[in-house]
Design a protein around this motif. Sequence first.
Motif, PDB file in Angstrom:
ATOM      1  N   ALA A 293       0.845  -1.206   0.000  1.00  0.00           N
ATOM      2  CA  ALA A 293       0.000   0.000   0.000  1.00  0.00           C
ATOM      3  C   ALA A 293       0.875   1.250   0.000  1.00  0.00           C
ATOM      4  O   ALA A 293       0.612   2.220  -0.726  1.00  0.00           O
ATOM      5  CB  ALA A 293      -0.914  -0.004   1.219  1.00  0.00           C
ATOM      6  N   GLU A 294       1.932   1.220   0.805  1.00  0.00           N
ATOM      7  CA  GLU A 294       2.832   2.385   0.847  1.00  0.00           C
ATOM      8  C   GLU A 294       3.541   2.567  -0.498  1.00  0.00           C
ATOM      9  O   GLU A 294       3.686   3.689  -0.986  1.00  0.00           O
ATOM     10  CB  GLU A 294       3.851   2.219   1.981  1.00  0.00           C
ATOM     11  CG  GLU A 294       4.746   3.436   2.117  1.00  0.00           C
ATOM     12  CD  GLU A 294       5.563   3.429   3.413  1.00  0.00           C
ATOM     13  OE1 GLU A 294       5.469   2.460   4.190  1.00  0.00           O
ATOM     14  OE2 GLU A 294       6.284   4.418   3.617  1.00  0.00           O
ATOM     15  N   GLN A 295       3.944   1.451  -1.097  1.00  0.00           N
ATOM     16  CA  GLN A 295       4.635   1.548  -2.388  1.00  0.00           C
ATOM     17  C   GLN A 295       3.723   2.149  -3.456  1.00  0.00           C
ATOM     18  O   GLN A 295       4.159   2.947  -4.290  1.00  0.00           O
ATOM     19  CB  GLN A 295       5.141   0.158  -2.823  1.00  0.00           C
ATOM     20  CG  GLN A 295       6.123   0.209  -3.995  1.00  0.00           C
ATOM     21  CD  GLN A 295       7.362   1.057  -3.688  1.00  0.00           C
ATOM     22  OE1 GLN A 295       8.007   0.890  -2.662  1.00  0.00           O
ATOM     23  NE2 GLN A 295       7.677   2.003  -4.588  1.00  0.00           N
ATOM     24  N   ARG A 296       2.415   1.786  -3.398  1.00  0.00           N
ATOM     25  CA  ARG A 296       1.462   2.352  -4.373  1.00  0.00           C
ATOM     26  C   ARG A 296       1.383   3.870  -4.220  1.00  0.00           C
ATOM     27  O   ARG A 296       1.292   4.605  -5.193  1.00  0.00           O
ATOM     28  CB  ARG A 296       0.073   1.734  -4.177  1.00  0.00           C
ATOM     29  CG  ARG A 296      -0.132   0.424  -4.928  1.00  0.00           C
ATOM     30  CD  ARG A 296      -1.608   0.060  -5.044  1.00  0.00           C
ATOM     31  NE  ARG A 296      -2.265  -0.093  -3.747  1.00  0.00           N
ATOM     32  CZ  ARG A 296      -2.213  -1.207  -3.009  1.00  0.00           C
ATOM     33  NH1 ARG A 296      -1.548  -2.263  -3.433  1.00  0.00           N
ATOM     34  NH2 ARG A 296      -2.850  -1.272  -1.850  1.00  0.00           N
ATOM     35  N   MET A 297       1.456   4.340  -2.975  1.00  0.00           N
ATOM     36  CA  MET A 297       1.414   5.794  -2.734  1.00  0.00           C
ATOM     37  C   MET A 297       2.685   6.471  -3.242  1.00  0.00           C
ATOM     38  O   MET A 297       2.638   7.569  -3.794  1.00  0.00           O
ATOM     39  CB  MET A 297       1.277   6.077  -1.240  1.00  0.00           C
ATOM     40  CG  MET A 297      -0.084   5.750  -0.735  1.00  0.00           C
ATOM     41  SD  MET A 297      -0.218   6.190   0.996  1.00  0.00           S
ATOM     42  CE  MET A 297      -1.867   5.620   1.292  1.00  0.00           C
ATOM     43  N   ILE A 298       3.799   5.816  -3.037  1.00  0.00           N
ATOM     44  CA  ILE A 298       5.071   6.361  -3.525  1.00  0.00           C
ATOM     45  C   ILE A 298       5.025   6.464  -5.048  1.00  0.00           C
ATOM     46  O   ILE A 298       5.391   7.483  -5.637  1.00  0.00           O
ATOM     47  CB  ILE A 298       6.245   5.475  -3.060  1.00  0.00           C
ATOM     48  CG1 ILE A 298       6.411   5.597  -1.537  1.00  0.00           C
ATOM     49  CG2 ILE A 298       7.536   5.820  -3.799  1.00  0.00           C
ATOM     50  CD1 ILE A 298       7.326   4.568  -0.905  1.00  0.00           C
ATOM     51  N   ASP A 299       4.518   5.404  -5.689  1.00  0.00           N
ATOM     52  CA  ASP A 299       4.479   5.372  -7.157  1.00  0.00           C
ATOM     53  C   ASP A 299       3.425   6.305  -7.739  1.00  0.00           C
ATOM     54  O   ASP A 299       3.485   6.661  -8.915  1.00  0.00           O
ATOM     55  CB  ASP A 299       4.215   3.940  -7.641  1.00  0.00           C
ATOM     56  CG  ASP A 299       5.405   3.033  -7.359  1.00  0.00           C
ATOM     57  OD1 ASP A 299       6.530   3.563  -7.202  1.00  0.00           O
ATOM     58  OD2 ASP A 299       5.215   1.806  -7.276  1.00  0.00           O
ATOM     59  N   TYR A 300       2.432   6.703  -6.923  1.00  0.00           N
ATOM     60  CA  TYR A 300       1.334   7.553  -7.400  1.00  0.00           C
ATOM     61  C   TYR A 300       1.865   8.910  -7.881  1.00  0.00           C
ATOM     62  O   TYR A 300       1.363   9.482  -8.849  1.00  0.00           O
ATOM     63  CB  TYR A 300       0.318   7.735  -6.274  1.00  0.00           C
ATOM     64  CG  TYR A 300      -0.929   8.463  -6.675  1.00  0.00           C
ATOM     65  CD1 TYR A 300      -1.887   7.847  -7.466  1.00  0.00           C
ATOM     66  CD2 TYR A 300      -1.163   9.772  -6.248  1.00  0.00           C
ATOM     67  CE1 TYR A 300      -3.041   8.513  -7.845  1.00  0.00           C
ATOM     68  CE2 TYR A 300      -2.318  10.445  -6.621  1.00  0.00           C
ATOM     69  CZ  TYR A 300      -3.256   9.814  -7.417  1.00  0.00           C
ATOM     70  OH  TYR A 300      -4.395  10.471  -7.792  1.00  0.00           O
ATOM     71  N   ALA A 301       2.891   9.421  -7.206  1.00  0.00           N
ATOM     72  CA  ALA A 301       3.454  10.725  -7.598  1.00  0.00           C
ATOM     73  C   ALA A 301       4.591  10.508  -8.587  1.00  0.00           C
ATOM     74  O   ALA A 301       5.484   9.701  -8.327  1.00  0.00           O
ATOM     75  CB  ALA A 301       3.981  11.456  -6.371  1.00  0.00           C
ATOM     76  N   PRO A 302       4.574  11.225  -9.708  1.00  0.00           N
ATOM     77  CA  PRO A 302       5.695  11.123 -10.648  1.00  0.00           C
ATOM     78  C   PRO A 302       7.053  11.369  -9.978  1.00  0.00           C
ATOM     79  O   PRO A 302       8.063  10.810 -10.399  1.00  0.00           O
ATOM     80  CB  PRO A 302       5.385  12.205 -11.684  1.00  0.00           C
ATOM     81  CG  PRO A 302       3.889  12.272 -11.683  1.00  0.00           C
ATOM     82  CD  PRO A 302       3.481  12.054 -10.254  1.00  0.00           C
ATOM     83  N   LEU A 303       7.078  12.158  -8.911  1.00  0.00           N
ATOM     84  CA  LEU A 303       8.353  12.380  -8.209  1.00  0.00           C
ATOM     85  C   LEU A 303       8.703  11.228  -7.260  1.00  0.00           C
ATOM     86  O   LEU A 303       9.721  11.266  -6.571  1.00  0.00           O
ATOM     87  CB  LEU A 303       8.343  13.713  -7.459  1.00  0.00           C
ATOM     88  CG  LEU A 303       8.325  14.957  -8.357  1.00  0.00           C
ATOM     89  CD1 LEU A 303       8.381  16.247  -7.528  1.00  0.00           C
ATOM     90  CD2 LEU A 303       9.461  14.963  -9.373  1.00  0.00           C
ATOM     91  N   LYS A 304       7.835  10.208  -7.225  1.00  0.00           N
ATOM     92  CA  LYS A 304       8.129   8.925  -6.569  1.00  0.00           C
ATOM     93  C   LYS A 304       8.463   9.005  -5.087  1.00  0.00           C
ATOM     94  O   LYS A 304       9.452   8.433  -4.625  1.00  0.00           O
ATOM     95  CB  LYS A 304       9.279   8.197  -7.306  1.00  0.00           C
ATOM     96  CG  LYS A 304       8.969   7.846  -8.740  1.00  0.00           C
ATOM     97  CD  LYS A 304       7.875   6.798  -8.829  1.00  0.00           C
ATOM     98  CE  LYS A 304       7.489   6.491 -10.264  1.00  0.00           C
ATOM     99  NZ  LYS A 304       6.128   6.015 -10.397  1.00  0.00           N
TER     100      LYS A 304
END
Length: 252
Positions: free
Chosen positions: A203-214
């Motif tokens: 779930a946290e990784q999905r949030m990180i990947d959600y922003a183009p700035l990662k």
Amino acid sequence: MDFTGKRVLVTGGSRGIGYAVAEAFLAAGARVAVNGTTGQSVNTALERLGGGPNLVAAPGDIGTVAGCESAVQTAVDAFGGLDILVNSAGIGSGRPIEDSDEAMWDAHVDVNLKGTFFCCRAALPALRESKGNIVNIASDAGLIGVPGITVYCASKGGVVNMTRAMALEVAPDVRVNTVCPGYVDTDMIRRDHIDKKDDPEAAEQRMIDYAPLKRIATPAEISQSVLYLASFDARFITGAALAIDGGSTAGH
Ligand SMILES: NC(=O)c1ccc[n+]([C@@H]2O[C@H](COP(=O)([O-])OP(=O)(O)OC[C@H]3O[C@@H](n4cnc5c(N)ncnc54)[C@H](OP(=O)(O)O)[C@@H]3O)[C@@H](O)[C@H]2O)c1
């Protein structure tokens, strides 16, 4: 940025983004009234902030008109006026539309949208007098649709457009702007959107990947933009929605 002598009320200042905003204003010389749901949550925050004469407790349930008016009145009485109102009190949980009931709708709209409106309304006389300004905390989910958090999107989309209408109505006396953060590392995200998931790491990784700035933003990154919009440097900005989202609303 120098806010020496400025009088600030931060709703939802007891935790998360609001706490970072209160901390930044305090460091910049302002006097800060901190709101949260209870005297206890506010007093805990005041202790964490170091206490002292520049801090005032302004508890009150922002989901009710009486709570909004009480928090604003406490700040105005303590400071003899008000220069800046930051509306950060908010809740955010995700549910499919079919599982979203009336209580969930009311809770989100009452705190996020109705509370923001009635805090602004209560603060306007003092802000007109000081030629002050308001910064509302909306969300990137107030600028674009995000599946799974439709009710939250409705409340935050309302804040973005309400800010525009309000900015027109109260100009030139008072400026009104909103910031629209992407994912920010606060209790809201950790507690409701990561820890409760079957696979919190994914779930946290999905949030990180959600922003183009990662990555996920820090509360301090949001607070700096709030201070900018509230500052003299932003004196020709009103009705704006500033995305601080790592590019999540820039397009696909
Ligand atoms: N975190 C994110 O990723 C993110 C992204 C975009 C937008 N936002 C928005 O940013 C704002 C702050 O969120 P956050 O992440 O800092 O949340 P948080 O860590 O959960 O903190 C929420 C704050 O709001 C206060 N609050 C909640 N309901 C309230 C009520 N009825 N009356 C008074 N205060 C109330 C809480 O007070 P207590 O301490 O008393 O509970 C707390 O100070 C919210 O409007 C949220 O929608 C957050």
